[in-house]
Motif scaffolding. Sequence first.
Motif, mmCIF file in Angstrom:
data_model
loop_
_atom_site.group_PDB
_atom_site.id
_atom_site.type_symbol
_atom_site.label_atom_id
_atom_site.label_comp_id
_atom_site.label_asym_id
_atom_site.label_seq_id
_atom_site.Cartn_x
_atom_site.Cartn_y
_atom_site.Cartn_z
ATOM 1 N N GLU A 186 0.323 -1.608 -0.199
ATOM 2 C CA GLU A 186 -0.247 0.009 -0.046
ATOM 3 C C GLU A 186 0.440 1.425 -0.100
ATOM 4 O OE1 GLU A 186 -3.498 -2.269 3.170
ATOM 5 O OE2 GLU A 186 -2.579 -0.855 3.399
ATOM 6 N N GLY A 211 -6.090 1.137 1.152
ATOM 7 C CA GLY A 211 -6.808 0.559 1.879
ATOM 8 C C GLY A 211 -7.588 -0.572 1.462
ATOM 9 N N ASN A 215 -8.191 -4.001 5.174
ATOM 10 C CA ASN A 215 -7.502 -2.971 5.332
ATOM 11 C C ASN A 215 -8.963 -1.877 4.919
ATOM 12 O OD1 ASN A 215 -5.661 -2.703 6.906
ATOM 13 N ND2 ASN A 215 -4.294 -2.818 4.855
ATOM 14 N N SER A 218 -11.451 -0.357 7.029
ATOM 15 C CA SER A 218 -11.868 1.348 8.147
ATOM 16 C C SER A 218 -11.274 2.327 7.428
ATOM 17 C CB SER A 218 -10.244 0.284 8.774
ATOM 18 O OG SER A 218 -9.563 2.433 9.545
ATOM 19 N N HIS A 221 -8.375 4.480 7.216
ATOM 20 C CA HIS A 221 -7.233 4.065 6.976
ATOM 21 C C HIS A 221 -6.209 4.956 6.560
ATOM 22 C CE1 HIS A 221 -3.844 0.538 6.504
ATOM 23 N NE2 HIS A 221 -4.233 0.686 5.011
ATOM 24 N N SER A 224 0.266 0.816 5.046
ATOM 25 C CA SER A 224 0.974 0.353 5.382
ATOM 26 C C SER A 224 2.281 -0.408 4.536
ATOM 27 C CB SER A 224 -0.178 -0.632 6.600
ATOM 28 O OG SER A 224 -0.709 -1.845 5.475
ATOM 29 N N ARG A 226 1.572 -3.599 3.994
ATOM 30 C CA ARG A 226 0.509 -4.859 3.740
ATOM 31 C C ARG A 226 0.628 -5.244 2.041
ATOM 32 N NH1 ARG A 226 -3.948 -6.769 1.550
ATOM 33 N NH2 ARG A 226 -4.936 -8.589 1.700
ATOM 34 N N TYR A 346 -18.491 -1.700 4.915
ATOM 35 C CA TYR A 346 -16.544 -2.054 5.266
ATOM 36 C C TYR A 346 -17.380 -2.671 6.147
ATOM 37 C CZ TYR A 346 -16.280 2.955 4.639
ATOM 38 O OH TYR A 346 -16.498 3.795 3.962
ATOM 39 N N THR A 348 -16.419 -5.814 8.026
ATOM 40 C CA THR A 348 -14.588 -5.713 9.565
ATOM 41 C C THR A 348 -14.112 -7.218 9.271
ATOM 42 O OG1 THR A 348 -15.539 -4.169 11.005
ATOM 43 C CG2 THR A 348 -14.481 -5.536 11.719
ATOM 44 N N TRP A 351 -13.558 -6.740 3.654
ATOM 45 C CA TRP A 351 -13.229 -6.378 2.840
ATOM 46 C C TRP A 351 -14.042 -4.736 2.799
ATOM 47 C CZ3 TRP A 351 -17.026 -4.585 -0.950
ATOM 48 C CH2 TRP A 351 -17.957 -5.339 -1.253
#
Length: 381
Positions: A186, A211, A215, A218, A221, A224, A226, A346, A348, A351
């Motif tokens: 990311e 994201g 992620n 969120s 977000h 990151s 990732r 979203y 959790t 995706w």
Amino acid sequence: MATNVMQNQDPAVLSDRLGRLADLAADRGVDATLLTPGADTRYLLGAGGDSFERLSCLVVPSDRSAAPTFVVPKLEQPAYEAVPAQAIGLEFLTWVDGQDPYTMVADLLRRGGRTAQVAVADTMPMRHALPLRERHQAPQVLASTVTRELRMRKDAAEIQALREVGAAIDRVHARVPEFLKAGRTEAEVGADINAAMLEEGHTEAAFIIVGSGPNGASPHHSVSERVIRDGDVVVIDIGGPSALGYNSDCTRTYAVGDPGRDVLDTYAWLQAAQNAAVRAVRPGVTAESIDRAARTPLAAAGLGEFFIHRTGHGIGIDVHEEPWIVEGSDTVLEPGMAFSVEPGIYQTGKWGARIEDIVVVTDEGVESLNNQPHSLTVLPA
């Protein structure tokens, strides 16, 4: 002191804004408005920096016979040389270390006569708000109770600035397929987007959200380390200011490889919700009615619980400003109001997805300032 200088420094425009601020404040029983550097000073003066430990404060009396005065450290006054002070009737009152600027502001307020109530900048640091209250013990209210009425309704030049920066962020989204690939992080994708934003007309990236996979569930977000994988759904929400000082904010959702039938079906409902909300925008309806228009299709599909934030926020000099497009907001939409329409889903740990456009209320209805496709963009892995 670093100062943001905006292109629109037409003295007639700035003088009109200062005058309307004084009149609106008077109508609300506010005797003076005190603004530390920020979005409000940029709007009123065409320039504005940051608020540090030394007090800089624009004092705008509600009595138009008294001149607005900018109390500013002498060492920082040169940063405001671009302000057409004489043409807009603005006075500067400088101070040096060892003097008490809070007493200077209090003296200005007393000079103006009755100051039963003052409005202070919403973002004024407490290190300044408390000493001002000690020197002049008048009730304080938030300046946004006054400034919101000015800044919510954009003039033609502001709308054009939003159009231009909206087109710039569209060009960045059009380039996302160059950057978004399985095997990249990311953060790597975000770095490429940052460079593209500068190339396409932004002065900086105010925020970059990439994201991927879980992620994306969120909403706030960032990026990151990732690694993006085959089959990931990726939410990309990006925005920032142009040289004119007005901001973009646009979200599109992508899939790297085949996302699966469940994602495609769910996303179709999100697209319907965003479309319904945009079509509901017109003068005379309330902000909360747009929020309801976005939620109705998702609730009908059993997806309402996954839409966990307001439908939108105003935009301009600030990325987030009034009006708020949310249940409970009875603000009546008027021509010139600009805001986001951005429902999301979203799930959790799985995706997320979001579609966001900036729109402007017109005399007849609505104009969208973002025109990249709303469909889920499926990219090869």
